[in-house]
Design an enzyme around this catalytic site. Structure first.
Site, mmCIF file in Angstrom:
data_model
loop_
_atom_site.group_PDB
_atom_site.id
_atom_site.type_symbol
_atom_site.label_atom_id
_atom_site.label_comp_id
_atom_site.label_asym_id
_atom_site.label_seq_id
_atom_site.Cartn_x
_atom_site.Cartn_y
_atom_site.Cartn_z
ATOM 1 N N HIS A 295 33.213 43.562 38.262
ATOM 2 C CA HIS A 295 31.597 43.214 36.516
ATOM 3 C C HIS A 295 31.273 44.296 35.899
ATOM 4 O O HIS A 295 30.977 44.818 34.044
ATOM 5 C CB HIS A 295 30.604 42.458 36.839
ATOM 6 C CG HIS A 295 31.374 41.077 37.977
ATOM 7 N ND1 HIS A 295 30.928 40.936 39.118
ATOM 8 C CD2 HIS A 295 31.994 40.178 36.925
ATOM 9 C CE1 HIS A 295 31.577 39.634 39.068
ATOM 10 N NE2 HIS A 295 32.198 39.504 38.189
ATOM 11 N N VAL B 259 39.696 46.310 38.825
ATOM 12 C CA VAL B 259 38.772 47.245 39.869
ATOM 13 C C VAL B 259 39.267 47.146 41.500
ATOM 14 O O VAL B 259 38.847 45.745 41.702
ATOM 15 C CB VAL B 259 36.815 46.950 39.931
ATOM 16 C CG1 VAL B 259 36.445 48.415 41.083
ATOM 17 C CG2 VAL B 259 37.382 48.188 38.454
HETATM 18 P P1 AMP Z 1 34.033 35.996 36.868
HETATM 19 O O1 AMP Z 1 32.343 36.227 37.814
HETATM 20 O O2 AMP Z 1 35.094 35.910 39.040
HETATM 21 O O3 AMP Z 1 33.863 34.475 36.186
HETATM 22 O O4 AMP Z 1 34.519 36.979 36.631
HETATM 23 C C1 AMP Z 1 33.796 37.650 35.576
HETATM 24 C C2 AMP Z 1 34.330 38.996 34.527
HETATM 25 O O5 AMP Z 1 34.625 40.051 35.290
HETATM 26 C C3 AMP Z 1 36.142 38.057 34.143
HETATM 27 O O6 AMP Z 1 36.410 38.731 33.023
HETATM 28 C C4 AMP Z 1 37.028 38.536 35.386
HETATM 29 O O7 AMP Z 1 38.821 38.879 34.749
HETATM 30 C C5 AMP Z 1 36.712 39.675 35.303
HETATM 31 N N1 AMP Z 1 36.373 40.673 37.131
HETATM 32 C C6 AMP Z 1 36.294 39.723 37.952
HETATM 33 N N2 AMP Z 1 36.976 41.178 39.022
HETATM 34 C C7 AMP Z 1 36.982 41.666 38.268
HETATM 35 C C8 AMP Z 1 37.833 43.519 38.875
HETATM 36 N N3 AMP Z 1 37.877 43.270 40.193
HETATM 37 N N4 AMP Z 1 38.672 43.734 38.224
HETATM 38 C C9 AMP Z 1 38.247 43.972 36.902
HETATM 39 N N5 AMP Z 1 37.449 43.105 36.519
HETATM 40 C C10 AMP Z 1 37.316 41.839 36.686
#
Ligand code: AMP
Length: 284
Positions: free
Chosen positions: A37, A179
């Site tokens: 994030h 990441v």
């Molecule tokens: P979430 O809180 O899991 O809904 O994710 C919020 C945003 O963070 C979304 O656009 C996800 O694709 C991105 N995201 C989650 N995990 C990762 C990661 N490991 N690397 C990059 N972006 C991520």
């Protein structure tokens, strides 16, 4: 940093930000922030510039969880997330309650009906409907110039891009790289559910992507998808605690399934460890 929980306040503050003439960039999240994030937030700052406005939303979106999924137990950590956002230089943190986003009689949904059907959509039938509905609401509330999403959720980014085009949102969709932990496991809030033994075996998702890359690199001709899928499924089966949901090969832009796998084809997979479901993807 402005901390906002109500609709009138987010509308007012983002309207003021837009009228400054500098870019407004949105990063939607479900909170429990990790380095993935934070990399999205850094990308948002680059897009917004020093004078622009970075808006992060924290909202665990009930309607994107299936009835047997982990909505109730999804990790929530508002205090820590607020501190992380402040440290990261976020300008506006919008953390609405469930009742603010879905007051009583909510009955309108946004559905992307092509890209959302396969892979995650096949395993989680109401998932993307929940995602597109909440993202459309956030786009309307914040009206950003750009929004940043993670490549970790490749299909989600494609579905949102399609929705943005189809509904004429004047918003640039930016996708930032995944990441990973040192051993290759993609960062995810759901990694916290894994037992130590499951955590050890969870590297199999990235192992599959790497094995697929090697196979494609050394193949003299495009590989039949079925043959490669069987070979990679055996890698997952070797991990006692892992249960494969799917491995798919597809065109990275259109998400059309690939019958033959070659350089540039995309792979995505989902694997269960007990009740925990992990996903990953990569370009081959
Ligand atoms: P979430 O809180 O899991 O809904 O994710 C919020 C945003 O963070 C979304 O656009 C996800 O694709 C991105 N995201 C989650 N995990 C990762 C990661 N490991 N690397 C990059 N972006 C991520």
């Amino acid at each position: 940093m402005k901390f906002i929980r109500a609709i009138p306040a987010i509308s007012r503050e983002t309207k003021a930000a837009r009228s400054s003439g500098h870019p407004v960039v949105l990063v939607p999240t479900m909170g429990n922030l990790h380095a993935g994030h934070l990399s999205l937030i850094r990308r948002a700052r680059k897009l917004a510039g020093a004078k622009g406005t970075v808006v992060v939303t924290l909202f665990v979106n009930r309607i994107q969880f299936g009835p047997t999924e982990d909505f109730a137990s999804y990790p929530r950590n508002l205090k820590r997330d607020t501190a992380l956002c402040r440290e990261a230089g976020v300008d506006i943190l919008f953390a609405p309650s469930d009742a603010v986003i879905y007051p009583g009689a909510h009955s309108t949904y946004v559905v992307e009906s092509r890209l959302a059907k396969r892979m995650e959509g096949a395993s989680r039938p109401t998932h993307f409907r929940g995602v597109t509905t909440v993202v459309a609401k956030l786009f309307n509330l914040v009206q950003p110039d750009a929004a940043v999403f993670g490549a970790k959720d490749w299909q989600q980014a494609a579905v949102i891009r399609q929705m943005t085009t189809d509904l004429n949102f004047p918003i640039r969709i930016v996708v930032a790289p995944t990441v990973r932990e040192r051993d290759g496991l993609a960062l995810s809030s759901r990694n916290a559910y894994l037992s130590p033994a499951e955590r050890e075996q969870a590297t199999v998702l990235y192992d599959v992507i790497r094995a697929a890359r090697l196979a494609v690199k050394h193949a003299p001709a495009p590989l039949p998808a079925g043959v490669l899928r069987r070979k990679l499924s055996r890698l997952v089966a070797k991990q006692r605690l892992a249960k494969l949901d799917y491995i798919e090969f597809f065109d990275p832009k259109t998400l059309e399934p690939a019958k033959r796998v070659e350089r540039g084809t995309h792979i995505a997979l989902a694997v269960f460890f007990g009740k925990t479901r992990l996903i990953d993807n990569g370009r081959l």
